[in-house]
Design a protein around this motif. Structure first.
Motif, short mmCIF file in Angstrom:
data_model
loop_
_atom_site.label_atom_id
_atom_site.label_comp_id
_atom_site.label_asym_id
_atom_site.label_seq_id
_atom_site.Cartn_x
_atom_site.Cartn_y
_atom_site.Cartn_z
N LEU A 1 8.01 -25.06 -0.57
CA LEU A 1 8.07 -23.86 -0.04
C LEU A 1 9.25 -23.65 0.95
CD1 LEU A 1 4.33 -23.30 1.17
CD2 LEU A 1 5.60 -22.52 -0.93
N ALA A 2 9.85 -24.79 1.67
CA ALA A 2 11.20 -24.74 2.44
C ALA A 2 12.22 -24.55 1.55
CB ALA A 2 11.37 -26.21 3.28
N LYS A 3 12.20 -25.24 0.53
CA LYS A 3 13.24 -24.89 -0.75
C LYS A 3 13.37 -23.29 -1.03
CE LYS A 3 13.62 -29.71 -2.22
NZ LYS A 3 13.53 -30.66 -3.26
N LEU A 4 12.13 -22.90 -1.35
CA LEU A 4 12.05 -21.51 -1.78
C LEU A 4 12.48 -20.49 -0.80
CD1 LEU A 4 8.55 -21.47 -3.70
CD2 LEU A 4 10.85 -21.33 -4.74
N LEU A 5 12.17 -20.81 0.52
CA LEU A 5 12.86 -20.01 1.62
C LEU A 5 14.16 -20.03 1.71
CD1 LEU A 5 10.13 -20.17 4.67
CD2 LEU A 5 10.84 -18.14 3.53
N ILE A 6 14.65 -21.35 1.75
CA ILE A 6 16.23 -21.33 1.85
C ILE A 6 16.74 -20.57 0.80
CG2 ILE A 6 18.10 -23.18 1.55
CD1 ILE A 6 16.09 -25.14 3.39
N ALA A 7 16.36 -20.70 -0.63
CA ALA A 7 16.94 -19.97 -1.65
C ALA A 7 16.99 -18.57 -1.44
CB ALA A 7 16.06 -20.43 -2.85
N LEU B 1 17.26 -33.14 7.44
CA LEU B 1 18.55 -33.58 7.02
C LEU B 1 18.78 -33.88 5.38
CD1 LEU B 1 20.01 -35.94 9.77
CD2 LEU B 1 21.06 -33.74 9.20
N ALA B 2 17.65 -34.54 4.97
CA ALA B 2 17.73 -34.74 3.36
C ALA B 2 17.09 -33.30 2.83
CB ALA B 2 16.33 -35.82 3.39
N LEU B 3 16.43 -32.50 3.30
CA LEU B 3 16.11 -31.27 2.61
C LEU B 3 17.25 -30.35 2.64
CD1 LEU B 3 14.03 -28.86 1.90
CD2 LEU B 3 13.91 -28.43 4.20
N CYS C 1 19.23 -29.00 -0.78
CA CYS C 1 19.53 -27.63 -0.89
C CYS C 1 20.91 -27.20 -0.99
CB CYS C 1 18.57 -26.59 -0.10
SG CYS C 1 16.82 -26.94 0.02
N GLY C 2 21.90 -27.90 -1.11
CA GLY C 2 23.20 -27.64 -1.29
C GLY C 2 24.09 -27.62 0.09
N PHE C 3 23.44 -28.08 1.13
CA PHE C 3 24.22 -27.94 2.40
C PHE C 3 24.98 -29.44 2.26
CE2 PHE C 3 20.98 -25.03 3.40
CZ PHE C 3 21.49 -23.90 4.24
#
Length: 148
Positions: A75-81, A107-109, A113-115
């Protein structure tokens, strides 16, 4: 489903979720006042939320949190996208996010996600009540950025 809400629609559950990611109520209230709030809900069940702030052409993801029972589901990845896409639509080409030096999962997440690592703000958290994560004292703010 991910969508934006108005600051007037923030309830106690959402505020409590934001406070899990940042224990400073005054900081959260400031973010809410000037930010764009994204929520992830399924069948009216809140699962995750994020706050994006803008300052001229600078965009920063200042808070992101997932309710404990829904963590590990992407869900965090979806929100970031979704936040990244919103920034692109606003004409932005870079998104910043900051987290504590001891926040290893975050930091890993963000890197997944491309940061990429951008800078370190030394002693950023030293004025606050001591926070320990993963056996490490949170003292410095690690700033990451993603090119969009």
């Amino acid at each position: 489903m991910i969508f934006q809400i108005n600051k007037d629609d923030i309830d106690d559950q959402l505020l409590a979720l934001f406070l899990e990611a940042d224990p400073s109520r005054s900081a959260i209230e400031k973010y809410i006042e000037k930010g764009i709030i994204f929520v992830h809900k399924d069948d009216e069940t809140l699962k995750a939320a994020a706050i994006l702030t803008t300052n001229n052409d600078m965009f920063e993801l200042v808070n992101i949190a997932v309710i404990r029972e829904y963590r590990g589901q992407g869900l965090a990845k979806l929100l970031i996208a979704s936040v990244k896409e919103h920034v692109r639509k606003l004409g932005g080409n870079t998104l910043f996010v900051g987290t504590g030096n001891s926040s290893l999962d975050q930091l890993a997440l963000y890197q997944k996600c491309g940061f990429r690592l951008h800078s370190i703000v030394h002693d950023f958290f030293s004025e606050y009540e001591e926070i320990y994560e993963n056996g490490i004292r949170c003292i410095d703010k690690v700033v990451l950025c993603a090119s969009l």
